[in-house]
Design an enzyme around this catalytic site. Structure first.
Site, mmCIF file in Angstrom:
data_model
loop_
_atom_site.group_PDB
_atom_site.id
_atom_site.type_symbol
_atom_site.label_atom_id
_atom_site.label_comp_id
_atom_site.label_asym_id
_atom_site.label_seq_id
_atom_site.Cartn_x
_atom_site.Cartn_y
_atom_site.Cartn_z
ATOM 1 N N GLU A 137 -44.218 -69.144 10.686
ATOM 2 C CA GLU A 137 -43.814 -69.071 9.273
ATOM 3 C C GLU A 137 -44.369 -67.820 8.580
ATOM 4 O O GLU A 137 -43.793 -67.343 7.596
ATOM 5 C CB GLU A 137 -44.255 -70.342 8.524
ATOM 6 C CG GLU A 137 -45.751 -70.515 8.268
ATOM 7 C CD GLU A 137 -46.537 -71.133 9.418
ATOM 8 O OE1 GLU A 137 -46.008 -71.156 10.551
ATOM 9 O OE2 GLU A 137 -47.669 -71.600 9.201
ATOM 10 N N HIS B 104 -48.420 -69.523 14.169
ATOM 11 C CA HIS B 104 -47.795 -69.759 12.865
ATOM 12 C C HIS B 104 -46.602 -68.828 12.644
ATOM 13 O O HIS B 104 -46.735 -67.787 11.999
ATOM 14 C CB HIS B 104 -48.830 -69.562 11.753
ATOM 15 C CG HIS B 104 -49.870 -70.633 11.741
ATOM 16 N ND1 HIS B 104 -49.691 -71.838 11.105
ATOM 17 C CD2 HIS B 104 -51.082 -70.701 12.319
ATOM 18 C CE1 HIS B 104 -50.760 -72.601 11.281
ATOM 19 N NE2 HIS B 104 -51.626 -71.937 12.018
ATOM 20 N N CYS C 189 -48.962 -75.411 15.326
ATOM 21 C CA CYS C 189 -50.410 -75.429 15.537
ATOM 22 C C CYS C 189 -50.898 -76.875 15.753
ATOM 23 O O CYS C 189 -50.664 -77.434 16.809
ATOM 24 C CB CYS C 189 -51.110 -74.722 14.379
ATOM 25 S SG CYS C 189 -52.673 -74.005 14.871
HETATM 26 N N1 GLN Z 1 -57.315 -77.908 13.794
HETATM 27 C C1 GLN Z 1 -56.618 -77.300 14.864
HETATM 28 C C2 GLN Z 1 -57.430 -76.215 15.555
HETATM 29 O O1 GLN Z 1 -58.366 -75.700 14.998
HETATM 30 C C3 GLN Z 1 -55.292 -76.740 14.398
HETATM 31 C C4 GLN Z 1 -55.433 -75.628 13.417
HETATM 32 C C5 GLN Z 1 -54.155 -75.337 12.689
HETATM 33 O O2 GLN Z 1 -53.244 -76.150 12.663
HETATM 34 N N2 GLN Z 1 -54.071 -74.198 12.060
HETATM 35 O O3 GLN Z 1 -57.118 -75.856 16.662
#
Ligand code: GLN
Length: 547
Positions: free
Chosen positions: A521, A519, A380
């Site tokens: 994970e 994600h 992310c």
């Molecule tokens: N802050 C970033 C976004 O909102 C990444 C979010 C995250 O890593 N879950 O896109």
């Protein structure tokens, strides 16, 4: 019609109630039953999405896009049953539903009260989808005696009365402190805790007692007598070297048998524990070790990256190596060269996160991994930082950055290679969001499909070109930089099905460098390690052989 198991906690918090519930779920599955686990949390936040990871640990996201308690992660990891938005509720959500109904006039001019309006709402929640499973396990957050918990305790009391006898049982988790000076395990706090429960009309059928050692017969008898449970329903829960031994350990102690006895299920189907025996064998008998750095922001609280740490452990199990994780505070690299900190690791993981703090450090970590050819997994925000690093240091866009940080600072400083997404497609539906919408739920949340490029590393890892993974973010890599970055070797190897949103990037001339917008994970399990984590740890194992 499901049978219900209500799990409460006493004496102190953090006893591993979520884990005990998850392990019990796994044991019932091992006996051939279907299960669903549910968490009822007494706090007033509508969901944990707005809570600081420092305080509450990670936010676990379900396929259907709910931001939930991290215990749902344990439930999924132990049972493989995908959690749903209807598996987690807080007082905040219950009260806001009751108040919405009141405003709509649903209660026909009645006075709205905790009993019955709030407790009815809780009972309705508990029963959702009960016909789908053999057992519904409902964990009540917090400890008995907390003011906030009372409506939940009252609701489960009523629920068990509403149902035919024998459809609900209560399991209570407590602590038996060991007093060194006298060499004794003390039962008094447990007695008090059960007394507290009984004062609100709940009588536990099973006591699960956390203790440092086995419970001597004398103490077991005493607990049974004073807490009004059967001696074989006093279950010892000793500290374990790995949480993944919990199903086997609880089985040895007789937990699943005690539960079946409490429901009078005879003859009890025999358990098949092969899955958990294999898991324990892999975790306790590794054939080597790899060291992986997690360069993140919330490094003081390991629970903030709970699922990542677990997924790495699963990746280790797939490769029969122990994964030694070290947490490195990204902010250190704002001012310092990362080399002395990161040399010696066999792989680097940059996890998700929000806000600008620590991001320059993460960009430096990505640069280190790219130039030194160390395996890198960016999740992310970790993918977004890898793209910014590529734009700045390879494509020569010196002012590349994320709109997130400009929004936070209230001024424009960066060329936004990562930008705020205002509309997107989920399945066949169009979703629109403004920046100023309510904080909760303004993100791209939950499961989305992605299409992988034929012949890419990720297609090879997944063994196919269609995947579905969970998201939780507001910002996206801007596709308009794709061509430029691909010319430099950063392949956009995973895209949303409509081709608009980059989901995965990978450096083609690197042993293992992958950034994912989702994600992975969250979907990894000890008995089914996520392919990305399994292959990432395999790459780390390769590196460990080279150094
Ligand atoms: N802050 C970033 C976004 O909102 C990444 C979010 C995250 O890593 N879950 O896109």
């Amino acid at each position: 019609m499901a049978r219900f198991i209500f799990i409460t906690g006493g004496v102190v918090s953090s006893l591993g109630k979520g884990l005990a519930s998850a392990a019990l779920g796994a044991l019932l599955q091992a006996r051939g039953f279907s299960v669903r686990l549910r968490k009822l949390d007494p706090y007033l936040n509508v969901d944990p999405g707005t809570m600081s990871p420092f305080e509450h640990g990670e936010v676990f996201v379900t396929d259907d896009g709910a931001e939930t308690d991290l215990d749902l992660g344990h439930y999924e990891r132990f049972t493989g049953v995908a959690a749903r938005s209807t598996d987690s509720v807080s007082s905040g959500r219950i009260y806001s539903t009751v108040l919405e109904k009141e405003r709509r006039g649903d209660y026909l001019g009645k006075t709205i009260q905790v009993i019955p309006h709030v407790t009815n709402e809780i009972k309705d929640f508990i029963a959702i989808g009960e016909d789908e499973v053999d057992f519904m396990l409902c964990e009540i957050g917090g400890t008995v005696g907390d003011i906030e918990g009372l409506p939940f305790f009252e609701a489960i009391r009523q629920f068990s009365q509403d149902r035919p006898r024998g459809q609900c049982i209560f399991m209570h988790l407590t602590l038996l402190p060991y007093i060194k000076a006298s060499g004794e395990l003390k039962t008094k706090p447990t007695q008090h805790s059960v007394k507290e429960l009984r004062s609100i009309g709940l009588a536990p059928d099973i006591l699960v007692c956390r203790s440092e050692s086995t419970i001597p017969d004398k103490e077991r008898e005493k607990l049974a007598l004073f807490c009004n449970v059967r001696p074989d329903s006093v279950i010892a829960a000793q500290d374990l070297k790995s949480i993944y031994e919990a199903p086997l350990a609880y089985h040895r102690e007789g937990l699943d048998q005690a539960v079946l006895d409490a429901f009078a299920i005879t003859p009890a189907p025999k358990p098949n524990l092969a899955r958990w025996e294999d898991v324990a064998d892999r975790i306790y008998n590794p054939e080597g070790k790899v060291k992986i750095a997690i360069v993140g922001k919330y490094t003081q609280l390991e629970d903030a990256y709970k699922s990542i740490a677990e997924a790495l452990t699963h990746g280790g199990m797939a490769n029969r190596v122990k994964v030694q994780v070290e947490w490195v505070d990204a902010e250190i690299f704002d001012t310092k060269d990362p080399a002395p900190y990161l040399e010696g690791f066999h792989a680097i993981l940059v996890p998700g996160g929000f806000g600008e703090r620590g991001t320059e450090g993460k960009i430096k970590a990505a640069e280190f991994a790219r130039t030194r050819k160390v395996p890198y997994l960016g999740i992310c925000l970790g993918m977004q930082m890898a793209v910014i690093e590529a734009a700045r240091n390879v494509a020569g866009m010196k002012s590349a950055g994320s709109e997130e940080f400009d929004h936070e600072a209230g001024k424009k400083r960066f060329e936004p290679v990562v930008y705020h997404l205002k509309e997107w497609v989920q399945g066949s539906q169009r979703v629109e969001r403004k920046l100023g919408d309510d904080k909760g739920g303004t993100m791209r949340l939950g499961a989305y499909d992605a299409t992988l490029a034929d012949g890419s590393r990720v297609a090879q890892i997944y063994g196919g070109t269609h995947i579905e993974e969970r998201h939780r973010h507001r910002y996206e890599v801007d596709i308009k930089y794709r061509e430029k970055l691909e010319q430099d070797g950063l392949l956009f190897s995973g895209m949303s099905p409509d081709g608009r949103l980059p989901e995965i990037v990978e450096w083609t001339d690197h042993p293992w460098f992958i950034g994912v917008q989702f994600h992975p994970e969250l979907k990894s399990k000890p008995f089914a390690p996520h392919p990305l984590f399994a292959d990432f740890v395999r790459a780390a194992k390769e590196t460990s052989r080279l150094v």
